[in-house]
Design a protein around this motif. Structure first.
Motif, PDB file in Angstrom:
ATOM      1  N   UNK A 292       0.845  -1.180   0.000  1.00  0.00           N
ATOM      2  CA  UNK A 292       0.000   0.000   0.000  1.00  0.00           C
ATOM      3  C   UNK A 292       0.886   1.238   0.000  1.00  0.00           C
ATOM      4  N   UNK A 293       0.401   2.306  -0.584  1.00  0.00           N
ATOM      5  CA  UNK A 293       1.149   3.553  -0.587  1.00  0.00           C
ATOM      6  C   UNK A 293       1.003   4.263   0.751  1.00  0.00           C
ATOM      7  N   UNK A 294       1.981   5.070   1.076  1.00  0.00           N
ATOM      8  CA  UNK A 294       1.904   5.861   2.301  1.00  0.00           C
ATOM      9  C   UNK A 294       0.622   6.689   2.300  1.00  0.00           C
TER      10      UNK A 294
ATOM     11  N   UNK B 170       3.143   4.782  18.672  1.00  0.00           N
ATOM     12  CA  UNK B 170       3.285   5.152  17.251  1.00  0.00           C
ATOM     13  C   UNK B 170       2.042   4.908  16.391  1.00  0.00           C
ATOM     14  N   UNK B 171       1.117   4.082  16.865  1.00  0.00           N
ATOM     15  CA  UNK B 171      -0.061   3.785  16.043  1.00  0.00           C
ATOM     16  C   UNK B 171      -1.335   4.394  16.602  1.00  0.00           C
ATOM     17  N   UNK B 172      -1.260   5.012  17.758  1.00  0.00           N
ATOM     18  CA  UNK B 172      -2.454   5.600  18.357  1.00  0.00           C
ATOM     19  C   UNK B 172      -3.069   6.634  17.429  1.00  0.00           C
ATOM     20  N   UNK B 173      -4.373   6.546  17.265  1.00  0.00           N
ATOM     21  CA  UNK B 173      -5.083   7.475  16.396  1.00  0.00           C
ATOM     22  C   UNK B 173      -5.082   7.060  14.931  1.00  0.00           C
ATOM     23  N   UNK B 174      -4.286   6.053  14.585  1.00  0.00           N
ATOM     24  CA  UNK B 174      -4.233   5.583  13.196  1.00  0.00           C
ATOM     25  C   UNK B 174      -4.739   4.144  13.055  1.00  0.00           C
TER      26      UNK B 174
ATOM     27  N   UNK C 232     -10.517 -11.354  14.775  1.00  0.00           N
ATOM     28  CA  UNK C 232     -10.007 -10.101  15.308  1.00  0.00           C
ATOM     29  C   UNK C 232      -9.442  -9.300  14.144  1.00  0.00           C
ATOM     30  N   UNK C 233      -9.635  -8.001  14.186  1.00  0.00           N
ATOM     31  CA  UNK C 233      -9.237  -7.137  13.081  1.00  0.00           C
ATOM     32  C   UNK C 233      -8.236  -6.088  13.557  1.00  0.00           C
ATOM     33  N   UNK C 234      -7.429  -5.631  12.617  1.00  0.00           N
ATOM     34  CA  UNK C 234      -6.587  -4.476  12.851  1.00  0.00           C
ATOM     35  C   UNK C 234      -6.750  -3.563  11.647  1.00  0.00           C
ATOM     36  N   UNK C 235      -7.507  -2.500  11.847  1.00  0.00           N
ATOM     37  CA  UNK C 235      -7.704  -1.522  10.784  1.00  0.00           C
ATOM     38  C   UNK C 235      -6.568  -0.514  10.882  1.00  0.00           C
ATOM     39  N   UNK C 236      -5.846  -0.364   9.794  1.00  0.00           N
ATOM     40  CA  UNK C 236      -4.666   0.501   9.776  1.00  0.00           C
ATOM     41  C   UNK C 236      -4.889   1.621   8.778  1.00  0.00           C
ATOM     42  N   UNK C 237      -4.884   2.844   9.269  1.00  0.00           N
ATOM     43  CA  UNK C 237      -5.099   4.022   8.446  1.00  0.00           C
ATOM     44  C   UNK C 237      -3.859   4.907   8.460  1.00  0.00           C
ATOM     45  N   UNK C 238      -3.800   5.800   7.509  1.00  0.00           N
ATOM     46  CA  UNK C 238      -2.677   6.752   7.424  1.00  0.00           C
ATOM     47  C   UNK C 238      -1.347   6.022   7.552  1.00  0.00           C
ATOM     48  N   UNK C 239      -1.203   4.975   6.798  1.00  0.00           N
ATOM     49  CA  UNK C 239      -0.010   4.138   6.923  1.00  0.00           C
ATOM     50  C   UNK C 239       1.245   4.899   6.515  1.00  0.00           C
ATOM     51  N   UNK C 240       2.333   4.561   7.190  1.00  0.00           N
ATOM     52  CA  UNK C 240       3.628   5.178   6.954  1.00  0.00           C
ATOM     53  C   UNK C 240       4.628   4.101   6.563  1.00  0.00           C
TER      54      UNK C 240
ATOM     55  N   UNK D 112       2.965  -6.562   5.594  1.00  0.00           N
ATOM     56  CA  UNK D 112       2.456  -5.253   5.192  1.00  0.00           C
ATOM     57  C   UNK D 112       3.643  -4.426   4.718  1.00  0.00           C
ATOM     58  N   UNK D 113       3.548  -3.940   3.502  1.00  0.00           N
ATOM     59  CA  UNK D 113       4.604  -3.109   2.939  1.00  0.00           C
ATOM     60  C   UNK D 113       4.008  -1.769   2.553  1.00  0.00           C
ATOM     61  N   UNK D 114       4.577  -0.711   3.103  1.00  0.00           N
ATOM     62  CA  UNK D 114       4.090   0.639   2.827  1.00  0.00           C
ATOM     63  C   UNK D 114       5.155   1.373   2.031  1.00  0.00           C
ATOM     64  N   UNK D 115       4.809   1.760   0.831  1.00  0.00           N
ATOM     65  CA  UNK D 115       5.762   2.450  -0.032  1.00  0.00           C
ATOM     66  C   UNK D 115       5.631   3.962   0.133  1.00  0.00           C
ATOM     67  N   UNK D 116       6.746   4.635  -0.029  1.00  0.00           N
ATOM     68  CA  UNK D 116       6.742   6.099   0.152  1.00  0.00           C
ATOM     69  C   UNK D 116       6.443   6.808  -1.159  1.00  0.00           C
TER      70      UNK D 116
END
Length: 123
Positions: free
Chosen positions: A11-13, A62-66, A78-86, A119-123
């Motif tokens: 996923x992109x940043x 580091x993940x609070x709020x995201x 169980x789920x982990x929703x990840x937003x605003x990924x870096x 999970x790979x986050x590209x810049x």
């Protein structure tokens, strides 16, 4: 107890992903669950944990709020929703089981582990 994590990908940043962890466990078990991650060359670290009813959660700073951890006990998932990924969120993510919620954040406190999903986050 068996755990099966899924949902990782590239996923992109700034993007979002939702991870899932299917739990095979006795129906009368009221277990706690956690998510951890391990980045390349680094130790596994705590991400989030949730109690049986889903009313108590705990996150690493580091993940609070995201990120948002949630669960559907009827589906034993169980789920982990990840937003605003870096890019620094890039890691293999693991779900982990504990017989009851404790708010503990160390790997040794969890008994069973899923196989991990990348999970790979590209810049």
């Amino acid at each position: 107890v068996q755990l099966q994590a899924s949902g990782g990908g590239l996923v992109q940043a700034g993007g979002s992903l939702t991870l899932s962890c299917a739990v095979s466990v006795r129906t009368d078990s009221t277990y706690g669950m956690g998510w951890f991650r391990q980045a390349p060359g680094k130790e596994r670290e705590f991400v989030a944990t949730i109690n049986w009813r889903g009313e108590t959660t705990l996150y690493t700073d580091p993940v609070k709020g995201r990120f948002l951890i949630s669960r559907d006990n009827a589906k034993k998932t169980v789920y982990l929703q990840m937003n605003s990924l870096k890019p620094e969120d890039t890691a293999v993510y693991y779900c982990a089981y504990r017989a009851y919620y404790s708010g503990r954040t160390t790997s040794d406190d969890y008994t069973y582990w899923g196989q991990g999903t990348l999970v790979t986050v590209s810049s």
